[in-house]
Design a protein around this motif. Structure first.
Motif, mmCIF file in Angstrom:
data_model
loop_
_atom_site.group_PDB
_atom_site.id
_atom_site.type_symbol
_atom_site.label_atom_id
_atom_site.label_comp_id
_atom_site.label_asym_id
_atom_site.label_seq_id
_atom_site.Cartn_x
_atom_site.Cartn_y
_atom_site.Cartn_z
ATOM 1 N N ASP A 198 0.802 -1.223 0.000
ATOM 2 C CA ASP A 198 0.000 0.000 0.000
ATOM 3 C C ASP A 198 0.830 1.266 0.000
ATOM 4 O O ASP A 198 0.513 2.220 -0.687
ATOM 5 C CB ASP A 198 -0.925 0.031 1.217
ATOM 6 C CG ASP A 198 -2.053 -0.969 1.101
ATOM 7 O OD1 ASP A 198 -2.342 -1.407 -0.031
ATOM 8 O OD2 ASP A 198 -2.628 -1.309 2.141
ATOM 9 N N LYS A 199 1.871 1.318 0.762
ATOM 10 C CA LYS A 199 2.603 2.569 0.990
ATOM 11 C C LYS A 199 3.937 2.630 0.252
ATOM 12 O O LYS A 199 4.765 3.471 0.546
ATOM 13 C CB LYS A 199 2.863 2.734 2.492
ATOM 14 C CG LYS A 199 1.641 2.642 3.353
ATOM 15 C CD LYS A 199 0.912 3.945 3.382
ATOM 16 C CE LYS A 199 -0.243 3.827 4.365
ATOM 17 N NZ LYS A 199 -1.232 4.818 4.210
ATOM 18 N N THR A 253 4.674 6.933 -3.150
ATOM 19 C CA THR A 253 4.010 8.110 -2.594
ATOM 20 C C THR A 253 2.884 8.542 -3.532
ATOM 21 O O THR A 253 2.849 8.148 -4.705
ATOM 22 C CB THR A 253 4.995 9.278 -2.437
ATOM 23 O OG1 THR A 253 5.430 9.680 -3.757
ATOM 24 C CG2 THR A 253 6.196 8.877 -1.584
ATOM 25 N N GLU A 254 1.994 9.364 -3.017
ATOM 26 C CA GLU A 254 0.920 9.891 -3.870
ATOM 27 C C GLU A 254 1.506 10.695 -5.018
ATOM 28 O O GLU A 254 0.997 10.670 -6.132
ATOM 29 C CB GLU A 254 -0.040 10.742 -3.039
ATOM 30 C CG GLU A 254 -0.886 9.903 -2.104
ATOM 31 C CD GLU A 254 -1.869 10.759 -1.313
ATOM 32 O OE1 GLU A 254 -2.216 11.861 -1.771
ATOM 33 O OE2 GLU A 254 -2.288 10.293 -0.241
ATOM 34 N N GLU A 255 2.572 11.426 -4.755
ATOM 35 C CA GLU A 255 3.235 12.212 -5.802
ATOM 36 C C GLU A 255 3.786 11.303 -6.895
ATOM 37 O O GLU A 255 3.638 11.585 -8.085
ATOM 38 C CB GLU A 255 4.357 13.050 -5.188
ATOM 39 C CG GLU A 255 5.065 13.938 -6.189
ATOM 40 C CD GLU A 255 6.189 14.739 -5.541
ATOM 41 O OE1 GLU A 255 7.040 14.127 -4.863
ATOM 42 O OE2 GLU A 255 6.194 15.963 -5.715
ATOM 43 N N GLU A 256 4.403 10.190 -6.513
ATOM 44 C CA GLU A 256 4.942 9.263 -7.505
ATOM 45 C C GLU A 256 3.820 8.652 -8.343
ATOM 46 O O GLU A 256 3.937 8.542 -9.567
ATOM 47 C CB GLU A 256 5.731 8.146 -6.811
ATOM 48 C CG GLU A 256 7.071 8.599 -6.271
ATOM 49 C CD GLU A 256 7.801 7.523 -5.504
ATOM 50 O OE1 GLU A 256 9.026 7.438 -5.656
ATOM 51 O OE2 GLU A 256 7.147 6.767 -4.735
ATOM 52 N N ILE A 257 2.758 8.276 -7.692
ATOM 53 C CA ILE A 257 1.632 7.687 -8.423
ATOM 54 C C ILE A 257 1.060 8.704 -9.399
ATOM 55 O O ILE A 257 0.777 8.389 -10.556
ATOM 56 C CB ILE A 257 0.557 7.181 -7.441
ATOM 57 C CG1 ILE A 257 1.119 6.004 -6.639
ATOM 58 C CG2 ILE A 257 -0.719 6.784 -8.185
ATOM 59 C CD1 ILE A 257 0.257 5.583 -5.465
ATOM 60 N N ALA A 258 0.943 9.967 -8.950
ATOM 61 C CA ALA A 258 0.380 11.019 -9.797
ATOM 62 C C ALA A 258 1.233 11.266 -11.034
ATOM 63 O O ALA A 258 0.717 11.576 -12.104
ATOM 64 C CB ALA A 258 0.222 12.302 -8.990
ATOM 65 N N CYS A 299 5.578 3.481 -11.689
ATOM 66 C CA CYS A 299 5.019 2.144 -11.463
ATOM 67 C C CYS A 299 6.115 1.174 -11.066
ATOM 68 O O CYS A 299 7.304 1.436 -11.257
ATOM 69 C CB CYS A 299 4.271 1.642 -12.687
ATOM 70 S SG CYS A 299 5.293 0.903 -13.944
#
Ligand code: FES
Length: 112
Positions: A61-62, A65-70, A74
């Motif tokens: 899950d972690k 980071t949200e920034e990397e996903i945005a 992958c």
């Protein structure tokens, strides 16, 4: 099958059905850093510039980071291309075996 283009190179890789991006990249001479191979450490991450992929097996899950996903990061050890793609190795990995890449591309061109 999907084509994976490595941004900034002339390399186009044809992935096999169900093959992870990691296996396709390594098979064609790209030195991708690998850790757990289970979606748990993020050492194998690359940036997807274009295209889509899916995780058919779970990732932690972690781990991204949200920034990397945005921005399209992958985990290549779990990501399976679902369309043609352009990826950036973003300085995390290197192409080390150009001879292997040459032979792989030659073999792919003969198969088409
Ligand atoms: S090698 Fe650990 S997440 Fe891919």
């Amino acid at each position: 099958m999907a084509r994976i283009h490595v941004q900034g190179t002339e390399v186009d890789i044809t992935s096999y059905p169900g093959e992870t991006m990691l296996d396709a990249l390594k098979r064609t001479g790209n030195a991708i850093r690998v850790g757990c191979r289970r979606g748990g450490c993020a050492i194998c991450k690359v940036e997807v510039v274009e295209g889509t992929y899916e995780y058919t097996r779970p990732i932690a899950d972690k781990v991204l980071t949200e920034e990397e996903i945005a921005k399209g990061t992958c985990l290549t050890c779990r990501a399976i291309p679902t369309s043609d793609m352009v990826v950036s190795l973003a300085g995390h990995h290197e192409r080390v075996n150009t001879l292997m890449t040459f032979f792989q591309q030659h073999a792919q061109n003969k198969a088409v």
